[in-house]
Design a protein around this motif. Structure first.
Motif, PDB file in Angstrom:
ATOM      1  N   CYS A  93       0.507   7.302   8.606  1.00  0.00           N
ATOM      2  CA  CYS A  93       1.889   7.478   8.102  1.00  0.00           C
ATOM      3  C   CYS A  93       2.363   8.895   8.396  1.00  0.00           C
ATOM      4  O   CYS A  93       3.492   9.096   8.850  1.00  0.00           O
ATOM      5  CB  CYS A  93       1.958   7.166   6.612  1.00  0.00           C
ATOM      6  SG  CYS A  93       1.516   5.458   6.244  1.00  0.00           S
ATOM      7  N   LYS A  94       1.485   9.874   8.177  1.00  0.00           N
ATOM      8  CA  LYS A  94       1.825  11.266   8.536  1.00  0.00           C
ATOM      9  C   LYS A  94       2.048  11.374  10.038  1.00  0.00           C
ATOM     10  O   LYS A  94       2.943  12.062  10.502  1.00  0.00           O
ATOM     11  CB  LYS A  94       0.661  12.203   8.172  1.00  0.00           C
ATOM     12  CG  LYS A  94       0.630  12.654   6.743  1.00  0.00           C
ATOM     13  CD  LYS A  94      -0.478  13.704   6.585  1.00  0.00           C
ATOM     14  CE  LYS A  94      -1.011  13.672   5.170  1.00  0.00           C
ATOM     15  NZ  LYS A  94      -2.338  14.277   5.056  1.00  0.00           N
ATOM     16  N   LEU A  95       1.201  10.685  10.792  1.00  0.00           N
ATOM     17  CA  LEU A  95       1.313  10.744  12.253  1.00  0.00           C
ATOM     18  C   LEU A  95       2.636  10.137  12.728  1.00  0.00           C
ATOM     19  O   LEU A  95       3.302  10.679  13.611  1.00  0.00           O
ATOM     20  CB  LEU A  95       0.127  10.004  12.890  1.00  0.00           C
ATOM     21  CG  LEU A  95      -0.016  10.148  14.396  1.00  0.00           C
ATOM     22  CD1 LEU A  95      -0.235  11.601  14.803  1.00  0.00           C
ATOM     23  CD2 LEU A  95      -1.155   9.293  14.924  1.00  0.00           C
ATOM     24  N   LEU A  96       3.025   9.022  12.097  1.00  0.00           N
ATOM     25  CA  LEU A  96       4.298   8.390  12.458  1.00  0.00           C
ATOM     26  C   LEU A  96       5.453   9.352  12.175  1.00  0.00           C
ATOM     27  O   LEU A  96       6.391   9.473  12.976  1.00  0.00           O
ATOM     28  CB  LEU A  96       4.486   7.082  11.677  1.00  0.00           C
ATOM     29  CG  LEU A  96       5.680   6.222  12.094  1.00  0.00           C
ATOM     30  CD1 LEU A  96       5.545   5.716  13.518  1.00  0.00           C
ATOM     31  CD2 LEU A  96       5.848   5.026  11.155  1.00  0.00           C
ATOM     32  N   ASP A  97       5.366  10.052  11.054  1.00  0.00           N
ATOM     33  CA  ASP A  97       6.398  11.054  10.734  1.00  0.00           C
ATOM     34  C   ASP A  97       6.400  12.183  11.760  1.00  0.00           C
ATOM     35  O   ASP A  97       7.449  12.719  12.100  1.00  0.00           O
ATOM     36  CB  ASP A  97       6.149  11.657   9.346  1.00  0.00           C
ATOM     37  CG  ASP A  97       6.655  10.762   8.222  1.00  0.00           C
ATOM     38  OD1 ASP A  97       7.175   9.667   8.524  1.00  0.00           O
ATOM     39  OD2 ASP A  97       6.540  11.171   7.058  1.00  0.00           O
ATOM     40  N   LEU A  98       5.215  12.553  12.247  1.00  0.00           N
ATOM     41  CA  LEU A  98       5.128  13.653  13.217  1.00  0.00           C
ATOM     42  C   LEU A  98       5.711  13.238  14.572  1.00  0.00           C
ATOM     43  O   LEU A  98       6.527  13.950  15.147  1.00  0.00           O
ATOM     44  CB  LEU A  98       3.663  14.093  13.403  1.00  0.00           C
ATOM     45  CG  LEU A  98       3.414  15.153  14.475  1.00  0.00           C
ATOM     46  CD1 LEU A  98       3.957  16.516  14.027  1.00  0.00           C
ATOM     47  CD2 LEU A  98       1.914  15.283  14.795  1.00  0.00           C
ATOM     48  N   GLY A 126      10.705  10.702   6.256  1.00  0.00           N
ATOM     49  CA  GLY A 126      10.049   9.531   6.829  1.00  0.00           C
ATOM     50  C   GLY A 126       9.308   8.892   5.670  1.00  0.00           C
ATOM     51  O   GLY A 126       9.910   8.571   4.647  1.00  0.00           O
ATOM     52  N   PHE A 127       7.990   8.786   5.776  1.00  0.00           N
ATOM     53  CA  PHE A 127       7.213   8.384   4.604  1.00  0.00           C
ATOM     54  C   PHE A 127       7.121   9.550   3.624  1.00  0.00           C
ATOM     55  O   PHE A 127       6.891   9.370   2.444  1.00  0.00           O
ATOM     56  CB  PHE A 127       5.820   7.919   5.021  1.00  0.00           C
ATOM     57  CG  PHE A 127       5.846   6.556   5.656  1.00  0.00           C
ATOM     58  CD1 PHE A 127       6.238   5.441   4.924  1.00  0.00           C
ATOM     59  CD2 PHE A 127       5.508   6.382   6.996  1.00  0.00           C
ATOM     60  CE1 PHE A 127       6.286   4.188   5.502  1.00  0.00           C
ATOM     61  CE2 PHE A 127       5.555   5.127   7.576  1.00  0.00           C
ATOM     62  CZ  PHE A 127       5.944   4.032   6.820  1.00  0.00           C
ATOM     63  N   TYR A 128       7.271  10.759   4.154  1.00  0.00           N
ATOM     64  CA  TYR A 128       7.239  11.976   3.331  1.00  0.00           C
ATOM     65  C   TYR A 128       8.538  12.744   3.569  1.00  0.00           C
ATOM     66  O   TYR A 128       9.286  12.443   4.490  1.00  0.00           O
ATOM     67  CB  TYR A 128       6.035  12.842   3.729  1.00  0.00           C
ATOM     68  CG  TYR A 128       4.702  12.126   3.600  1.00  0.00           C
ATOM     69  CD1 TYR A 128       3.986  12.142   2.403  1.00  0.00           C
ATOM     70  CD2 TYR A 128       4.160  11.427   4.685  1.00  0.00           C
ATOM     71  CE1 TYR A 128       2.761  11.474   2.280  1.00  0.00           C
ATOM     72  CE2 TYR A 128       2.942  10.758   4.576  1.00  0.00           C
ATOM     73  CZ  TYR A 128       2.246  10.783   3.379  1.00  0.00           C
ATOM     74  OH  TYR A 128       1.047  10.125   3.264  1.00  0.00           O
ATOM     75  N   ASN A 136       0.840  -1.204   0.000  1.00  0.00           N
ATOM     76  CA  ASN A 136       0.000   0.000   0.000  1.00  0.00           C
ATOM     77  C   ASN A 136       0.872   1.251   0.000  1.00  0.00           C
ATOM     78  O   ASN A 136       1.941   1.278   0.628  1.00  0.00           O
ATOM     79  CB  ASN A 136      -0.898   0.031   1.245  1.00  0.00           C
ATOM     80  CG  ASN A 136      -1.982  -1.022   1.176  1.00  0.00           C
ATOM     81  OD1 ASN A 136      -2.959  -0.888   0.446  1.00  0.00           O
ATOM     82  ND2 ASN A 136      -1.787  -2.097   1.928  1.00  0.00           N
ATOM     83  N   LYS A 137       0.399   2.303  -0.684  1.00  0.00           N
ATOM     84  CA  LYS A 137       1.142   3.574  -0.693  1.00  0.00           C
ATOM     85  C   LYS A 137       0.781   4.371   0.560  1.00  0.00           C
ATOM     86  O   LYS A 137      -0.410   4.461   0.917  1.00  0.00           O
ATOM     87  CB  LYS A 137       0.748   4.395  -1.923  1.00  0.00           C
ATOM     88  CG  LYS A 137       1.240   3.807  -3.234  1.00  0.00           C
ATOM     89  CD  LYS A 137       1.092   4.854  -4.338  1.00  0.00           C
ATOM     90  CE  LYS A 137       1.760   4.406  -5.617  1.00  0.00           C
ATOM     91  NZ  LYS A 137       1.062   3.236  -6.211  1.00  0.00           N
ATOM     92  N   PRO A 138       1.804   4.989   1.222  1.00  0.00           N
ATOM     93  CA  PRO A 138       1.509   5.802   2.416  1.00  0.00           C
ATOM     94  C   PRO A 138       0.415   6.847   2.156  1.00  0.00           C
ATOM     95  O   PRO A 138      -0.459   7.066   2.994  1.00  0.00           O
ATOM     96  CB  PRO A 138       2.849   6.480   2.721  1.00  0.00           C
ATOM     97  CG  PRO A 138       3.877   5.576   2.140  1.00  0.00           C
ATOM     98  CD  PRO A 138       3.246   4.932   0.943  1.00  0.00           C
ATOM     99  N   MET A 170      -7.623   6.801   5.906  1.00  0.00           N
ATOM    100  CA  MET A 170      -7.954   7.045   7.317  1.00  0.00           C
ATOM    101  C   MET A 170      -8.471   8.465   7.561  1.00  0.00           C
ATOM    102  O   MET A 170      -9.281   8.693   8.458  1.00  0.00           O
ATOM    103  CB  MET A 170      -6.745   6.745   8.216  1.00  0.00           C
ATOM    104  CG  MET A 170      -6.349   5.278   8.221  1.00  0.00           C
ATOM    105  SD  MET A 170      -7.751   4.168   8.518  1.00  0.00           S
ATOM    106  CE  MET A 170      -7.965   4.359  10.282  1.00  0.00           C
ATOM    107  N   GLU A 171      -8.017   9.420   6.738  1.00  0.00           N
ATOM    108  CA  GLU A 171      -8.523  10.790   6.898  1.00  0.00           C
ATOM    109  C   GLU A 171      -9.936  10.917   6.323  1.00  0.00           C
ATOM    110  O   GLU A 171     -10.830  11.461   6.973  1.00  0.00           O
ATOM    111  CB  GLU A 171      -7.575  11.789   6.199  1.00  0.00           C
ATOM    112  CG  GLU A 171      -6.260  11.970   6.951  1.00  0.00           C
ATOM    113  CD  GLU A 171      -5.169  12.637   6.123  1.00  0.00           C
ATOM    114  OE1 GLU A 171      -5.465  13.263   5.083  1.00  0.00           O
ATOM    115  OE2 GLU A 171      -3.983  12.510   6.518  1.00  0.00           O
TER     116      GLU A 171
END
Ligand code: CAA
Length: 281
Positions: free
Chosen positions: A229-234, A277-279, A209-211, A218-219
């Motif tokens: 994925c954004k949250l993990l980066d944060l 990270g993912f981004y 799956n793409k991040p 989920m949004e």
């Protein structure tokens, strides 16, 4: 006991945010870190965040200036501990390091000082176990980004006194946040649920799956303010990994960090703090 002076130990994203919201609420804050470069970065992060709030009309220029003047930046631990009625420890998520810090606090802080930890997953009682001040130790778990998130998880250790709890709740109210009370087991409430979500998102990436698609799902399909994925980066991949490791230690293999999460941490793909990270940031 009235809290007027706060010592914040560790000037990363969490320590900076905690120093900021405490200073805005009128507390004198000493922000300590062993690295002066971390303190320089913290100062500019706080200035930037306060500037943003001023530009949005949420804070006056004068209040921003006054808040900055209430924060002292230092590399000397004694300076942060000496006058503090409340310590908030925000060093790395490492049990031995945190225990070592609490032994230092016991030597350097006034006997009545409350010794708070911003750990995201380590049991409070375990951190407190190396001190003789278990009644004064409490979990004060702030959320990232600290200036924007309304909730703070509060965790009582086995020996935390009613007085420590009461004074901590007064502090939370004064900085304009809401407490959510959690029981003292690894991960408490927030990390127990969010770390598992983020770990599972890493597994979804490994499965192809793409991040961007995971986050969009989920949004837009589940109404989360930010995909996992954004949250993990944060929050930082290493924070989620340490949280999973602590929960795996206490609750078993259900909480095993995914091998790809570990690999990404080793590769320095931590997220916002390392620029990738993912981004990319
Ligand atoms: N200070 C001041 N302003 C800030 C800021 C900060 N630190 N961070 C962001 N902002 C500003 C942004 O610049 C933006 O300003 P503009 O409107 O001028 O562009 C504004 O706040 C809103 O930001 P966003 O546009 O990114 O919009 P958003 O509506 O998505 O809100 C959010 C951002 C509040 C972070 C929201 O996405 C959110 O709630 N995300 C979930 C965060 C979360 O779950 N945190 C807990 C993680 S777990 C944890 O922290 C504990 C642990 O132990 C790991």
């Amino acid at each position: 006991m009235e809290v007027k002076n706060i010592g914040v130990i560790g000037a990363g994203a969490m320590g900076s945010g905690i120093a900021q919201v405490s200073a805005v609420a009128g507390y004198n804050v000493v922000l300590q870190d062993i690295y002066s470069t971390a303190l320089d970065k913290a100062k500019s992060t706080i200035e930037k965040s306060l500037g943003k709030l001023v530009s949005k009309g949420k804070l006056s220029e004068a209040d921003m200036k006054a808040a900055m003047e209430r924060i002292t930046f230092t590399t000397v631990l004694e300076e942060a501990c000496r006058d503090a009625e409340l310590i908030i420890e925000c060093v790395f998520e490492n049990l031995e390091l945190k225990q070592k810090m609490f032994q230092e606090f016991e030597k350097l802080c006034k006997p009545e000082a409350i010794l708070g930890t911003n750990t995201s997953a380590l049991p409070i009682t375990e951190i407190a176990s190396v001190t003789k001040r278990g009644d004064k130790v409490i979990g004060i778990h702030f959320m990232n980004p600290v200036p924007l998130m309304k909730g703070v998880e509060i965790i009582r250790g086995q020996l935390t006194s009613d007085e420590t709890m009461g004074t901590t709740l007064e502090y939370i109210k004064k900085i304009g946040k809401e407490p959510a009370i959690a029981v003292d087991y690894a991960g408490f409430i927030v990390s127990r649920l969010l770390d598992v979500l983020m770990n599972e998102a890493v597994k979804l990436v490994e499965e192809g799956n793409k991040p961007e698609e995971i986050d969009k799902a989920m949004e837009l399909c589940a109404g989360h303010p930010m995909g996992p994925c954004k949250l993990l980066d944060l929050v930082g991949a290493e924070i989620a990994m340490h949280g999973m490791e602590t929960m795996e230690r206490d609750f078993g293999p259900k909480y095993k960090p995914h091998p790809l999460l570990k690999k990404r941490v080793l590769a320095g793909l931590l997220g916002v703090k390392t620029g990738k990270g993912f981004y990319e940031y």
